[in-house]
Design a protein around this motif. Structure first.
Motif, PDB file in Angstrom:
ATOM      1  N   MET A   1      18.481  -4.405  14.391  1.00 55.75           N
ATOM      2  CA  MET A   1      19.710  -3.719  13.997  1.00 55.75           C
ATOM      3  C   MET A   1      20.597  -3.397  15.195  1.00 55.75           C
ATOM      4  O   MET A   1      21.802  -3.275  15.060  1.00 55.75           O
ATOM      5  CB  MET A   1      19.382  -2.429  13.247  1.00 55.75           C
ATOM      6  CG  MET A   1      18.642  -2.644  11.965  1.00 55.75           C
ATOM      7  SD  MET A   1      19.554  -3.746  10.884  1.00 55.75           S
ATOM      8  CE  MET A   1      18.230  -4.595  10.082  1.00 55.75           C
ATOM      9  N   GLY A   2      20.022  -3.263  16.361  1.00 53.62           N
ATOM     10  CA  GLY A   2      20.807  -2.965  17.557  1.00 53.62           C
ATOM     11  C   GLY A   2      21.648  -4.131  18.037  1.00 53.62           C
ATOM     12  O   GLY A   2      22.632  -3.950  18.748  1.00 53.62           O
ATOM     13  N   SER A   3      21.282  -5.348  17.639  1.00 47.87           N
ATOM     14  CA  SER A   3      22.041  -6.518  18.098  1.00 47.87           C
ATOM     15  C   SER A   3      23.402  -6.637  17.417  1.00 47.87           C
ATOM     16  O   SER A   3      24.288  -7.303  17.929  1.00 47.87           O
ATOM     17  CB  SER A   3      21.235  -7.789  17.861  1.00 47.87           C
ATOM     18  OG  SER A   3      21.048  -8.001  16.475  1.00 47.87           O
ATOM     19  N   HIS A   4      23.604  -5.965  16.299  1.00 44.09           N
ATOM     20  CA  HIS A   4      24.884  -6.039  15.582  1.00 44.09           C
ATOM     21  C   HIS A   4      26.025  -5.401  16.364  1.00 44.09           C
ATOM     22  O   HIS A   4      27.174  -5.775  16.189  1.00 44.09           O
ATOM     23  CB  HIS A   4      24.769  -5.387  14.204  1.00 44.09           C
ATOM     24  CG  HIS A   4      23.981  -6.209  13.258  1.00 44.09           C
ATOM     25  ND1 HIS A   4      24.545  -6.956  12.271  1.00 44.09           N
ATOM     26  CD2 HIS A   4      22.656  -6.437  13.163  1.00 44.09           C
ATOM     27  CE1 HIS A   4      23.622  -7.588  11.605  1.00 44.09           C
ATOM     28  NE2 HIS A   4      22.457  -7.285  12.127  1.00 44.09           N
ATOM     29  N   GLN A   5      25.727  -4.442  17.202  1.00 46.41           N
ATOM     30  CA  GLN A   5      26.798  -3.806  17.966  1.00 46.41           C
ATOM     31  C   GLN A   5      27.414  -4.762  18.980  1.00 46.41           C
ATOM     32  O   GLN A   5      28.506  -4.516  19.467  1.00 46.41           O
ATOM     33  CB  GLN A   5      26.280  -2.563  18.661  1.00 46.41           C
ATOM     34  CG  GLN A   5      25.306  -2.838  19.785  1.00 46.41           C
ATOM     35  CD  GLN A   5      24.809  -1.569  20.410  1.00 46.41           C
ATOM     36  OE1 GLN A   5      25.326  -0.503  20.147  1.00 46.41           O
ATOM     37  NE2 GLN A   5      23.805  -1.684  21.235  1.00 46.41           N
TER      38      GLN A   5
ATOM     39  N   MET B   1      17.258   3.207   8.419  1.00 42.68           N
ATOM     40  CA  MET B   1      16.413   3.899   7.476  1.00 42.68           C
ATOM     41  C   MET B   1      14.935   3.607   7.760  1.00 42.68           C
ATOM     42  O   MET B   1      14.120   4.515   7.778  1.00 42.68           O
ATOM     43  CB  MET B   1      16.811   3.470   6.057  1.00 42.68           C
ATOM     44  CG  MET B   1      15.998   4.039   4.983  1.00 42.68           C
ATOM     45  SD  MET B   1      16.457   5.730   4.704  1.00 42.68           S
ATOM     46  CE  MET B   1      15.484   6.115   3.313  1.00 42.68           C
ATOM     47  N   ILE B   2      14.628   2.337   7.977  1.00 40.02           N
ATOM     48  CA  ILE B   2      13.243   1.968   8.244  1.00 40.02           C
ATOM     49  C   ILE B   2      12.801   2.505   9.593  1.00 40.02           C
ATOM     50  O   ILE B   2      11.663   2.967   9.740  1.00 40.02           O
ATOM     51  CB  ILE B   2      13.063   0.439   8.153  1.00 40.02           C
ATOM     52  CG1 ILE B   2      13.293  -0.001   6.708  1.00 40.02           C
ATOM     53  CG2 ILE B   2      11.678   0.024   8.612  1.00 40.02           C
ATOM     54  CD1 ILE B   2      13.271  -1.477   6.487  1.00 40.02           C
ATOM     55  N   THR B   3      13.699   2.476  10.578  1.00 40.51           N
ATOM     56  CA  THR B   3      13.333   3.021  11.887  1.00 40.51           C
ATOM     57  C   THR B   3      13.087   4.525  11.799  1.00 40.51           C
ATOM     58  O   THR B   3      12.167   5.038  12.434  1.00 40.51           O
ATOM     59  CB  THR B   3      14.419   2.723  12.935  1.00 40.51           C
ATOM     60  OG1 THR B   3      15.670   3.231  12.482  1.00 40.51           O
ATOM     61  CG2 THR B   3      14.543   1.250  13.206  1.00 40.51           C
TER      62      THR B   3
END
Length: 63
Positions: free
Chosen positions: A37-41, A1-3
């Motif tokens: 947020m990309g590190s969660h994958q 959302m923030i991105t």
């Protein structure tokens, strides 16, 4: 959302006569939240499997 909001703001302000500092701050906000947020994958799939099959299961999910 923030991105998404940061990218939308970048698109809006880039057409006008906006200072470089504002564009830089918006891009930094986008970069920080996108990286975080990309590190969660890479973390979450491994938590789905029991410890003894975690590497095999994670490898199958990430292919």
């Amino acid at each position: 959302m923030i991105t998404a909001l940061a990218l939308l703001s970048l698109g809006i302000v880039s057409e006008g006569n906006t200072s470089f500092l504002i564009i830089l701050v918006l891009f930094i906000i986008y970069g920080i939240f996108n990286t975080a947020m990309g590190s969660h994958q890479w973390i979450d799939p491994y938590e789905l499997f029991p410890t003894h099959v975690r590497s095999t299961g994670g490898g199958l999910l990430l292919q």
